[in-house]
Design an enzyme around this catalytic site. Structure first.
Site, PDB file in Angstrom:
ATOM      1  N   GLU A 102       0.845  -1.211   0.000  1.00 52.06           N
ATOM      2  CA  GLU A 102       0.000   0.000   0.000  1.00 52.06           C
ATOM      3  C   GLU A 102       0.869   1.246   0.000  1.00 52.06           C
ATOM      4  O   GLU A 102       1.980   1.231   0.540  1.00 52.06           O
ATOM      5  CB  GLU A 102      -0.873   0.026   1.257  1.00 52.06           C
ATOM      6  CG  GLU A 102      -2.307  -0.390   1.043  1.00 52.06           C
ATOM      7  CD  GLU A 102      -3.145   0.662   0.311  1.00 52.06           C
ATOM      8  OE1 GLU A 102      -2.600   1.524  -0.396  1.00 52.06           O
ATOM      9  OE2 GLU A 102      -4.374   0.603   0.447  1.00 52.06           O
ATOM     10  N   ASP A 103       0.341   2.326  -0.545  1.00 52.00           N
ATOM     11  CA  ASP A 103       1.050   3.601  -0.483  1.00 52.00           C
ATOM     12  C   ASP A 103       0.889   4.246   0.890  1.00 52.00           C
ATOM     13  O   ASP A 103       1.828   4.704   1.503  1.00 52.00           O
ATOM     14  CB  ASP A 103       0.566   4.553  -1.592  1.00 52.00           C
ATOM     15  CG  ASP A 103      -0.959   4.708  -1.628  1.00 52.00           C
ATOM     16  OD1 ASP A 103      -1.677   3.994  -0.897  1.00 52.00           O
ATOM     17  OD2 ASP A 103      -1.445   5.546  -2.405  1.00 52.00           O
ATOM     18  N   ASP A 106      -4.545   5.384   5.910  1.00 52.81           N
ATOM     19  CA  ASP A 106      -5.138   6.599   6.475  1.00 52.81           C
ATOM     20  C   ASP A 106      -6.147   6.158   7.547  1.00 52.81           C
ATOM     21  O   ASP A 106      -5.777   5.886   8.677  1.00 52.81           O
ATOM     22  CB  ASP A 106      -5.779   7.365   5.316  1.00 52.81           C
ATOM     23  CG  ASP A 106      -6.301   8.731   5.704  1.00 52.81           C
ATOM     24  OD1 ASP A 106      -5.954   9.231   6.761  1.00 52.81           O
ATOM     25  OD2 ASP A 106      -7.083   9.311   4.919  1.00 52.81           O
ATOM     26  N   LYS A 134      -0.780   7.081   8.861  1.00 54.17           N
ATOM     27  CA  LYS A 134      -1.240   8.216   9.682  1.00 54.17           C
ATOM     28  C   LYS A 134      -1.915   7.642  10.933  1.00 54.17           C
ATOM     29  O   LYS A 134      -3.116   7.374  10.907  1.00 54.17           O
ATOM     30  CB  LYS A 134      -2.269   9.055   8.923  1.00 54.17           C
ATOM     31  CG  LYS A 134      -1.770   9.756   7.675  1.00 54.17           C
ATOM     32  CD  LYS A 134      -2.909  10.580   7.050  1.00 54.17           C
ATOM     33  CE  LYS A 134      -2.573  11.084   5.686  1.00 54.17           C
ATOM     34  NZ  LYS A 134      -3.695  11.728   4.998  1.00 54.17           N
ATOM     35  N   PHE A 155      -2.368  16.065   4.583  1.00 51.86           N
ATOM     36  CA  PHE A 155      -2.552  15.566   3.223  1.00 51.86           C
ATOM     37  C   PHE A 155      -1.212  15.577   2.495  1.00 51.86           C
ATOM     38  O   PHE A 155      -0.519  16.590   2.465  1.00 51.86           O
ATOM     39  CB  PHE A 155      -3.592  16.414   2.479  1.00 51.86           C
ATOM     40  CG  PHE A 155      -3.934  15.852   1.139  1.00 51.86           C
ATOM     41  CD1 PHE A 155      -4.653  14.671   1.023  1.00 51.86           C
ATOM     42  CD2 PHE A 155      -3.524  16.494  -0.032  1.00 51.86           C
ATOM     43  CE1 PHE A 155      -4.955  14.131  -0.213  1.00 51.86           C
ATOM     44  CE2 PHE A 155      -3.829  15.970  -1.277  1.00 51.86           C
ATOM     45  CZ  PHE A 155      -4.539  14.796  -1.365  1.00 51.86           C
ATOM     46  N   VAL A 156      -0.848  14.437   1.933  1.00 52.75           N
ATOM     47  CA  VAL A 156       0.445  14.334   1.244  1.00 52.75           C
ATOM     48  C   VAL A 156       0.250  13.901  -0.213  1.00 52.75           C
ATOM     49  O   VAL A 156      -0.733  13.224  -0.545  1.00 52.75           O
ATOM     50  CB  VAL A 156       1.398  13.336   1.956  1.00 52.75           C
ATOM     51  CG1 VAL A 156       1.913  13.913   3.254  1.00 52.75           C
ATOM     52  CG2 VAL A 156       0.720  11.992   2.199  1.00 52.75           C
ATOM     53  N   ASP A 162      -1.783  10.885  -5.233  1.00 54.78           N
ATOM     54  CA  ASP A 162      -2.337  11.922  -6.113  1.00 54.78           C
ATOM     55  C   ASP A 162      -3.119  12.981  -5.349  1.00 54.78           C
ATOM     56  O   ASP A 162      -3.518  12.796  -4.211  1.00 54.78           O
ATOM     57  CB  ASP A 162      -3.260  11.286  -7.156  1.00 54.78           C
ATOM     58  CG  ASP A 162      -4.596  10.865  -6.567  1.00 54.78           C
ATOM     59  OD1 ASP A 162      -4.598  10.200  -5.515  1.00 54.78           O
ATOM     60  OD2 ASP A 162      -5.636  11.227  -7.143  1.00 54.78           O
ATOM     61  N   ARG A 168       1.131  12.350  -9.249  1.00 55.46           N
ATOM     62  CA  ARG A 168       1.673  11.050  -8.805  1.00 55.46           C
ATOM     63  C   ARG A 168       3.146  10.937  -9.193  1.00 55.46           C
ATOM     64  O   ARG A 168       3.889  10.150  -8.619  1.00 55.46           O
ATOM     65  CB  ARG A 168       0.910   9.898  -9.467  1.00 55.46           C
ATOM     66  CG  ARG A 168      -0.527   9.745  -9.005  1.00 55.46           C
ATOM     67  CD  ARG A 168      -1.088   8.427  -9.517  1.00 55.46           C
ATOM     68  NE  ARG A 168      -2.542   8.354  -9.431  1.00 55.46           N
ATOM     69  CZ  ARG A 168      -3.218   7.986  -8.344  1.00 55.46           C
ATOM     70  NH1 ARG A 168      -2.587   7.668  -7.248  1.00 55.46           N
ATOM     71  NH2 ARG A 168      -4.537   7.937  -8.364  1.00 55.46           N
TER      72      ARG A 168
HETATM   73  P1  IMP Z   1      -7.972   4.537   3.996  1.00 56.64           P
HETATM   74  O1  IMP Z   1      -9.027   3.506   3.687  1.00 56.64           O
HETATM   75  O2  IMP Z   1      -8.573   5.727   4.701  1.00 56.64           O
HETATM   76  O3  IMP Z   1      -6.772   3.985   4.730  1.00 56.64           O
HETATM   77  O4  IMP Z   1      -7.533   5.131   2.605  1.00 56.64           O
HETATM   78  C1  IMP Z   1      -6.441   4.759   1.923  1.00 56.64           C
HETATM   79  C2  IMP Z   1      -6.380   5.419   0.569  1.00 56.64           C
HETATM   80  O5  IMP Z   1      -6.776   6.814   0.626  1.00 56.64           O
HETATM   81  C3  IMP Z   1      -4.943   5.433   0.120  1.00 56.64           C
HETATM   82  O6  IMP Z   1      -4.615   4.242  -0.555  1.00 56.64           O
HETATM   83  C4  IMP Z   1      -4.882   6.668  -0.749  1.00 56.64           C
HETATM   84  O7  IMP Z   1      -5.258   6.345  -2.070  1.00 56.64           O
HETATM   85  C5  IMP Z   1      -5.906   7.615  -0.158  1.00 56.64           C
HETATM   86  N1  IMP Z   1      -5.248   8.606   0.723  1.00 56.64           N
HETATM   87  C6  IMP Z   1      -5.296   8.645   2.063  1.00 56.64           C
HETATM   88  N2  IMP Z   1      -4.583   9.682   2.556  1.00 56.64           N
HETATM   89  C7  IMP Z   1      -4.056  10.317   1.482  1.00 56.64           C
HETATM   90  C8  IMP Z   1      -3.192  11.464   1.334  1.00 56.64           C
HETATM   91  O8  IMP Z   1      -2.748  12.134   2.302  1.00 56.64           O
HETATM   92  N3  IMP Z   1      -2.860  11.790   0.052  1.00 56.64           N
HETATM   93  C9  IMP Z   1      -3.305  11.107  -1.039  1.00 56.64           C
HETATM   94  N4  IMP Z   1      -4.104  10.027  -0.944  1.00 56.64           N
HETATM   95  C10 IMP Z   1      -4.475   9.635   0.310  1.00 56.64           C
END
Ligand code: IMP
Length: 179
Positions: A102-103, A106, A134, A155-156, A162, A168
């Site tokens: 995963e990137d 969040d 995070k 936010f990054v 993206d 990206r």
């Molecule tokens: P989660 O389900 O809230 O953990 O969401 C994960 C996805 O939200 C990541 O794979 C990203 O695509 C997107 N995302 C969450 N935070 C950021 C951010 O700070 N910048 C860009 N994309 C984000």
């Protein structure tokens, strides 16, 4: 401080390309240590992980396979969406050691839902690698086995991440500058 403007907002460098590359190399070593003598399947979660996945597996010193999946969530639920569909997983992962790449984690809800879907394919093990995490936002209950960097709730963008489909391609990771 080098800043950039994207869609009318100012971003500053948070993690440099050099720091990212060093950490990615460390993660590669740690993953290899765990899976030495095995043949794990790296599964990149598209779109955000594609650059990280590429750097991570480049030069991996053991046997491994790679695949990608694209996740789609219910409309209107933003990042808190339940995973509706898995697109593109071609590898039969039953009995395999899989490594989800995963990137960023969040809220963690996307990955939590993905892990539960993956379990239904009966892999031998599931490991998680994420470049960013995070902790303040995370509501999910799973362990990140290999983590690049913990970051505050900001936010990054860049290095695969993206902002409305753009940026990206940036080499560094940038954070939204506080106004
Ligand atoms: P989660 O389900 O809230 O953990 O969401 C994960 C996805 O939200 C990541 O794979 C990203 O695509 C997107 N995302 C969450 N935070 C950021 C951010 O700070 N910048 C860009 N994309 C984000």
């Amino acid at each position: 401080m080098q800043t950039i403007e994207v869609h009318g907002k100012i971003f500053e460098i948070s993690i440099t390309e050099d720091k990212i590359q060093k950490r990615v190399a460390e993660l590669r070593k740690l993953i290899h240590k765990k899976f030495e003598g095995k043949n794990p399947v790296f599964i990149g979660v598209l779109n955000g992980s594609f650059i990280f996945m590429s750097d991570l597996v480049k030069g991996y010193p053991g046997d491994c396979e790679m695949d990608f999946i694209k996740v789609s969530s219910y409309e209107g639920m933003e990042t808190t969406g339940e995973v509706k569909e898995l697109m593109g997983l071609k590898t039969d992962i039953q009995g395999r050691d899989i490594i989800l790449v995963e990137d960023i984690v969040d809220t963690g809800l996307t990955l939590e839902s993905l892990i539960s879907k993956m379990k239904s394919y009966l892999p031998s093990s599931i490991s998680i690698v994420s470049l960013l995490f995070k902790p303040e936002k995370c509501q999910a209950d799973f362990n990140i086995d290999f983590l690049g960097f913990e970051i505050p709730n900001e936010f990054v963008i860049g290095y695969g991440l993206d902002f409305d489909g753009s940026v990206r391609n940036l080499k560094h990771i940038y954070r939204l500058q506080e106004s």
